[in-house]
Every structure is written in C-alpha cells, then in structure tokens.
Design a protein around this motif. Sequence first.
Motif, PDB file in Angstrom:
ATOM      1  N   UNK A 269       0.825  -1.212   0.000  1.00  0.00           N
ATOM      2  CA  UNK A 269       0.000   0.000   0.000  1.00  0.00           C
ATOM      3  C   UNK A 269       0.862   1.265   0.000  1.00  0.00           C
ATOM      4  N   UNK A 270       1.883   1.308   0.859  1.00  0.00           N
ATOM      5  CA  UNK A 270       2.787   2.464   0.879  1.00  0.00           C
ATOM      6  C   UNK A 270       3.571   2.557  -0.431  1.00  0.00           C
ATOM      7  N   UNK A 271       3.984   1.412  -0.974  1.00  0.00           N
ATOM      8  CA  UNK A 271       4.723   1.377  -2.225  1.00  0.00           C
ATOM      9  C   UNK A 271       3.890   1.964  -3.362  1.00  0.00           C
ATOM     10  N   UNK A 272       2.611   1.616  -3.400  1.00  0.00           N
ATOM     11  CA  UNK A 272       1.730   2.165  -4.438  1.00  0.00           C
ATOM     12  C   UNK A 272       1.646   3.685  -4.350  1.00  0.00           C
ATOM     13  N   UNK A 273       1.620   4.221  -3.142  1.00  0.00           N
ATOM     14  CA  UNK A 273       1.564   5.679  -2.985  1.00  0.00           C
ATOM     15  C   UNK A 273       2.862   6.318  -3.452  1.00  0.00           C
ATOM     16  N   UNK A 274       4.004   5.810  -3.003  1.00  0.00           N
ATOM     17  CA  UNK A 274       5.267   6.470  -3.365  1.00  0.00           C
ATOM     18  C   UNK A 274       5.601   6.314  -4.837  1.00  0.00           C
TER      19      UNK A 274
ATOM     20  N   UNK B  18       3.185   6.370  -7.107  1.00  0.00           N
ATOM     21  CA  UNK B  18       2.122   7.066  -7.827  1.00  0.00           C
ATOM     22  C   UNK B  18       1.070   6.167  -8.448  1.00  0.00           C
ATOM     23  N   UNK B  19       0.944   4.931  -7.964  1.00  0.00           N
ATOM     24  CA  UNK B  19      -0.025   3.996  -8.533  1.00  0.00           C
ATOM     25  C   UNK B  19      -1.383   4.042  -7.840  1.00  0.00           C
ATOM     26  N   UNK B  20      -1.485   4.749  -6.711  1.00  0.00           N
ATOM     27  CA  UNK B  20      -2.722   4.698  -5.933  1.00  0.00           C
ATOM     28  C   UNK B  20      -3.661   5.864  -6.201  1.00  0.00           C
ATOM     29  N   UNK B  21      -3.271   6.810  -7.018  1.00  0.00           N
ATOM     30  CA  UNK B  21      -4.105   7.987  -7.235  1.00  0.00           C
ATOM     31  C   UNK B  21      -3.941   8.958  -6.078  1.00  0.00           C
ATOM     32  N   UNK B  22      -4.807   9.965  -6.027  1.00  0.00           N
ATOM     33  CA  UNK B  22      -4.694  10.991  -4.981  1.00  0.00           C
ATOM     34  C   UNK B  22      -4.902  10.399  -3.575  1.00  0.00           C
ATOM     35  N   UNK B  23      -4.145  10.903  -2.626  1.00  0.00           N
ATOM     36  CA  UNK B  23      -4.285  10.500  -1.224  1.00  0.00           C
ATOM     37  C   UNK B  23      -4.448  11.757  -0.378  1.00  0.00           C
ATOM     38  N   UNK B  24      -4.874  11.563   0.861  1.00  0.00           N
ATOM     39  CA  UNK B  24      -5.154  12.696   1.744  1.00  0.00           C
ATOM     40  C   UNK B  24      -3.916  13.176   2.514  1.00  0.00           C
ATOM     41  N   UNK B  25      -2.733  12.878   2.010  1.00  0.00           N
ATOM     42  CA  UNK B  25      -1.491  13.330   2.624  1.00  0.00           C
ATOM     43  C   UNK B  25      -0.776  14.251   1.655  1.00  0.00           C
ATOM     44  N   UNK B  26      -0.141  15.284   2.168  1.00  0.00           N
ATOM     45  CA  UNK B  26       0.608  16.187   1.295  1.00  0.00           C
ATOM     46  C   UNK B  26       1.870  15.492   0.791  1.00  0.00           C
ATOM     47  N   UNK B  27       2.385  15.982  -0.302  1.00  0.00           N
ATOM     48  CA  UNK B  27       3.629  15.419  -0.833  1.00  0.00           C
ATOM     49  C   UNK B  27       4.765  15.579   0.169  1.00  0.00           C
ATOM     50  N   UNK B  28       4.774  16.683   0.891  1.00  0.00           N
ATOM     51  CA  UNK B  28       5.807  16.900   1.904  1.00  0.00           C
ATOM     52  C   UNK B  28       5.701  15.857   3.013  1.00  0.00           C
TER      53      UNK B  28
END
Length: 102
Positions: A58-63, A65-75
């Motif tokens: 799940x974290x890998x998909x976010x980093x 860019x495979x998961x689409x928008x998330x509720x966390x800022x890029x920072x």
Amino acid sequence: MSVISYKLRESAKGQACQIRLPGICNCDPSTVVLAHVGGGSGMGQKCDDIHSAYTCSACHDVIDGRSGPVMLSETTIRIFVFEGMIRTQRLFLKQNLVMVAT
C-alpha cells in the motif's frame, strides 16, 4: 545484480513496513519489498539499493504514484519515506547487510 543487492532485496521478506504512511499502510509483512525511495534521484525513480526502504504494497503504491490521490501532502509523504529509509538502513546495519568502515 550484485550479491549485496540481492541480499538487501531478499532481506525485505517478512519485515515490517518502515514507511508507515498513516491511513494507508496495510501493516502486512507478506507484502513488504525493498523499494527505491531517493538518493538524489527523487521518489519513483530508480537509484541504488542503499536508498531504499522496507515498504508494504500500500505504501509502495503511494510512493510510486499507482494509488491515485491520497489525503497526505507530498511533503508529509516525503518525510515518512525518508524516515522509513533511515529506519531500513539501521536494520541493514543491525543485520550486518551493510557495514560502516571505521
């Protein structure tokens, strides 16, 4: 792939996710891989294995860019990623996968 790279990548099996994105991490060691996360090349780009972290799917998909928008800022994501990389490097040292010259 070098023997060291192979050992680092294999060491991820069964480990806990070290990135731990809040509300995203699945906390499932069976999905953890060694994900490249930085080293000056930016997230999502390949770099050497020392700039990596034990990362759940799940974290890998976010980093990556495979998961689409998330509720966390890029920072915020970047902070969690690089803190995860540091925790992973400490585990490499503890497991004698990486040694520091003295």
